[in-house]
Design an enzyme around this catalytic site. Structure first.
Site, PDB file in Angstrom:
ATOM      1  N   LYS A 116      55.237  72.330  69.570  1.00 27.15           N
ATOM      2  CA  LYS A 116      55.826  72.908  70.598  1.00 27.15           C
ATOM      3  C   LYS A 116      54.802  71.669  71.704  1.00 27.15           C
ATOM      4  CE  LYS A 116      58.136  76.553  69.137  1.00 27.15           C
ATOM      5  NZ  LYS A 116      59.479  76.060  68.609  1.00 27.15           N
ATOM      6  N   GLU A 200      56.232  79.843  79.154  1.00 26.96           N
ATOM      7  CA  GLU A 200      56.767  79.137  79.453  1.00 26.96           C
ATOM      8  C   GLU A 200      57.902  79.953  80.908  1.00 26.96           C
ATOM      9  OE1 GLU A 200      60.287  77.985  76.555  1.00 26.96           O
ATOM     10  OE2 GLU A 200      58.754  76.534  75.965  1.00 26.96           O
ATOM     11  N   HIS A 235      65.887  86.752  68.898  1.00 26.18           N
ATOM     12  CA  HIS A 235      66.167  85.175  68.623  1.00 26.18           C
ATOM     13  C   HIS A 235      66.050  83.995  67.659  1.00 26.18           C
ATOM     14  CE1 HIS A 235      64.069  85.840  72.490  1.00 26.18           C
ATOM     15  NE2 HIS A 235      63.016  86.710  71.713  1.00 26.18           N
ATOM     16  N   GLU A 275      66.840  70.879  70.752  1.00 22.33           N
ATOM     17  CA  GLU A 275      67.419  72.207  71.252  1.00 22.33           C
ATOM     18  C   GLU A 275      66.869  72.055  72.739  1.00 22.33           C
ATOM     19  OE1 GLU A 275      67.317  74.815  67.518  1.00 22.33           O
ATOM     20  OE2 GLU A 275      65.467  75.280  69.045  1.00 22.33           O
ATOM     21  N   GLU A 292      62.809  71.759  72.370  1.00 27.84           N
ATOM     22  CA  GLU A 292      62.295  71.450  70.717  1.00 27.84           C
ATOM     23  C   GLU A 292      62.871  70.482  70.173  1.00 27.84           C
ATOM     24  OE1 GLU A 292      61.647  74.809  67.457  1.00 27.84           O
ATOM     25  OE2 GLU A 292      63.024  75.563  67.560  1.00 27.84           O
ATOM     26  N   ASN A 294      63.984  69.678  66.121  1.00 28.69           N
ATOM     27  CA  ASN A 294      63.816  70.314  64.493  1.00 28.69           C
ATOM     28  C   ASN A 294      63.949  69.402  63.884  1.00 28.69           C
ATOM     29  OD1 ASN A 294      63.624  72.941  64.646  1.00 28.69           O
ATOM     30  ND2 ASN A 294      65.371  73.897  65.932  1.00 28.69           N
ATOM     31  N   ARG A 296      65.210  67.533  60.880  1.00 31.44           N
ATOM     32  CA  ARG A 296      65.682  68.283  59.213  1.00 31.44           C
ATOM     33  C   ARG A 296      67.109  68.582  60.098  1.00 31.44           C
ATOM     34  NH1 ARG A 296      66.486  73.737  60.649  1.00 31.44           N
ATOM     35  NH2 ARG A 296      65.598  74.842  61.466  1.00 31.44           N
TER      36      ARG A 296
END
Ligand code: ADP
Ligand code: ADP
Ligand code: MG
Length: 473
Positions: A116, A200, A235, A275, A292, A294, A296
């Site tokens: 990240k 963050e 989450h 995202e 982030e 992903n 896939r």
């Protein structure tokens, strides 16, 4: 196009990939562990290869054995699904080294987006907005604390190598920082073998809005619109929908352009998801920040398929075999509204503790296809059959219910009816919990943010919940 692919996964996603492959005339090879010898995904494929013991580290993560299986069965390519080896750059590289196509992005793109902190540095250069924070390499605790103080509390400490909602700690005040940091680093080391963290600003009541992107080897990138995945527990996503309620066309264009820029920055090929964390302002506008990427196919890809009428696994196979993107950005359109509910073997009233057992009864709603050629009104993606056993070795998600309607209200009504028609006896599931969530004021009025389940707690959990559902009938 490939003649044969090996599916390096299990459960619903392995069945999902096999279905498209069969429709396209591509042969499939299943791999399976001891616990999965008779599983649905093994039956769904044309060939099967046993790869080891039940624990993932003894089978689905044994990438050398999986490579051997692909070579032995003369497969042309490997589809990794999600989880397991899907974001493992070493595996992607090893596929290429032995002449197999890895159905996904390049090892370099996986590496760039895998951490990240690293990906945030890249995104900053590409001009994509970031949550205020610290993602530097210096991990000295005193420096991290100073950075947290500078950002201002509350802050969120994240494992840079993290995923699946693991390793995150919200910190409310400076005194709590040292112990939260230590505990995050411990979990990061044990779960991901990497203690590095980033910090963050903790966004209050944010929405999670992500964009589906696709790139081809010719260098084109498009986005397939957004999904709202704000309804989460710990989450982790519980319900996902597309399009995102209250998304305006101008916000969509702005965020879509940022997602495409993110993918282009790493020369992205194949399916990916960018995202964003979104702060809804009072005047209905939104501030959005990159969270982030992903690299896939996501669990929630079917809602995008429902609103676009496209098969994303088909796109993955076409692109991986060298074909250009099937459609350009201006040929892509949103039709109607889709919602997905993740059906999990778990006990919501006991902190969502995963459950195991035999599915003595497993009745599902009838899948229905109307209104349009592609895109079902009710779709079920699952990896289990009646009589199957849910073991403790794998993810607790056993099925996904996806509904599509002309409007959100219609999709919602279909989802409720589909959940009513879902009967599972033999082990605890979240089916009734999902019904309560979708009937809650917040969800039914599309007041979506990541605190929704917490806010609706009185009608979702325990005795109050049972009564609320009964009075609502
Ligand atoms: P999404 O649901 O958006 O596709 P998730 O983060 O929920 O993404 O992950 C999907 C699947 O991959 C889940 O089964 C999750 O447990 C698994 N997963 C994701 N990241 C990791 C990781 N870093 N390590 C192990 N499993 C992961
Ligand atoms: P993972 O790799 O585990 O999916 P993410 O960085 O994607 O980790 O974050 C997972 C979830 O945590 C998000 O969907 C969101 O609900 C919450 N989250 C992440 N970053 C923030 C933040 N800065 N402030 C508030 N909530 C956040
Ligand atoms: Mg995430």
């Amino acid at each position: 196009m490939f003649k044969k692919i090996l599916i390096a996964n299990r459960g619903e996603i392995a069945c999902r990939v096999a279905a498209t492959a069969r429709r396209m005339g591509v042969r499939t090879v299943a791999v399976y562990s001891d616990a999965d010898a008779h599983s649905k995904h093994v039956v769904a494929c044309d060939e099967k290869v046993h790869i080891g013991g039940s624990a993932p580290r003894d089978s689905y993560l044994q990438w050398k054995r999986i490579l051997d299986a692909a070579i032995q069965t003369r497969a042309d390519a490997i589809h990794p699904g999600y989880g397991f080896l899907s974001e493992n750059e070493e595996f992607a590289q090893a596929c290429g080294d032995v002449g197999l196509v890895f159905i996904g992005p390049s090892p370099a793109a996986i590496r760039a987006m895998g951490l990240k902190a690293e990906s945030k540095r890249l995104m900053q250069e590409a001009g994509v907005p970031l949550v205020p924070g610290y993602h530097g390499a210096d991990q000295t605790p005193s420096l991290l604390q100073r950075e947290a103080d500078r950002i201002g509390y509350p802050v969120l400490i994240k494992a840079s190598a993290g995923g699946g909602g693991k390793g995150m700690r919200a910190v409310q005040s400076p005194e709590d920082f040292p112990s939260a940091l230590a505990s995050c680093q411990r979990e990061a080391t044990s779960s991901f073998g990497n203690a590095a963290v980033l910090i963050e600003k903790y966004v209050q009541r944010p929405r999670h809005i992500e964009f589906q992107v696709f790139g081809d080897m010719q260098g084109h990138v498009v986005h397939l619109f957004e999904r709202d995945c704000s309804v989460q527990r710990r989450h982790q996503k519980v319900l996902e929908e597309a399009p995102a309620p209250a998304m305006t066309e101008s916000m969509r264009q702005e965020m879509g352009a940022a997602a495409v820029a993110a993918a282009k920055a790493v020369g992205y090929v194949g399916a990916g998801t960018v995202e964003f964390i979104v702060e809804q302002r009072d005047d209905a506008t939104m501030d959005f920040f990159f969270m982030e990427m992903n690299t896939r196919l996501q669990v929630e890809h079917p809602v995008t398929e429902a609103i676009t009428g496209l098969d994303l696994v088909e796109w993955q196979l076409r692109i991986a075999s060298g074909e250009p993107l099937p459609l350009l950005q201006n040929q892509l359109h949103i039709e109607g509204h889709a919602i997905e509910a993740r059906i999990c073997a778990e006990t919501p009233d006991n902190q969502f503790l995963p459950s195991t057992g035999t599915l003595h009864v497993y009745r599902k709603p009838r899948a229905t296809s109307f209104e349009r050629a592609v895109g079902d009104a009710v779709r079920i993606d699952d990896g289990v059959r009646e009589g199957d056993t849910v073991t403790p070795y794998y993810d607790s998600m056993i099925a996904k219910l996806i509904v599509h309607g002309t409007t959100r209200d219609q999709a919602l009504a279909r989802l409720d009816a589909a959940l009513v028609a879902t009967h599972i006896v033999g082990l605890p599931t979240n089916v009734q919990f999902l019904r309560r969530v979708i009937r809650s004021d917040s969800f039914s009025h599309a007041h979506l943010d990541t605190a929704l389940i917490e806010r609706e707690r009185p009608v979702l959990f325990g005795r109050g919940a049972t009564l609320a559902l009964r009075n609502n009938r």
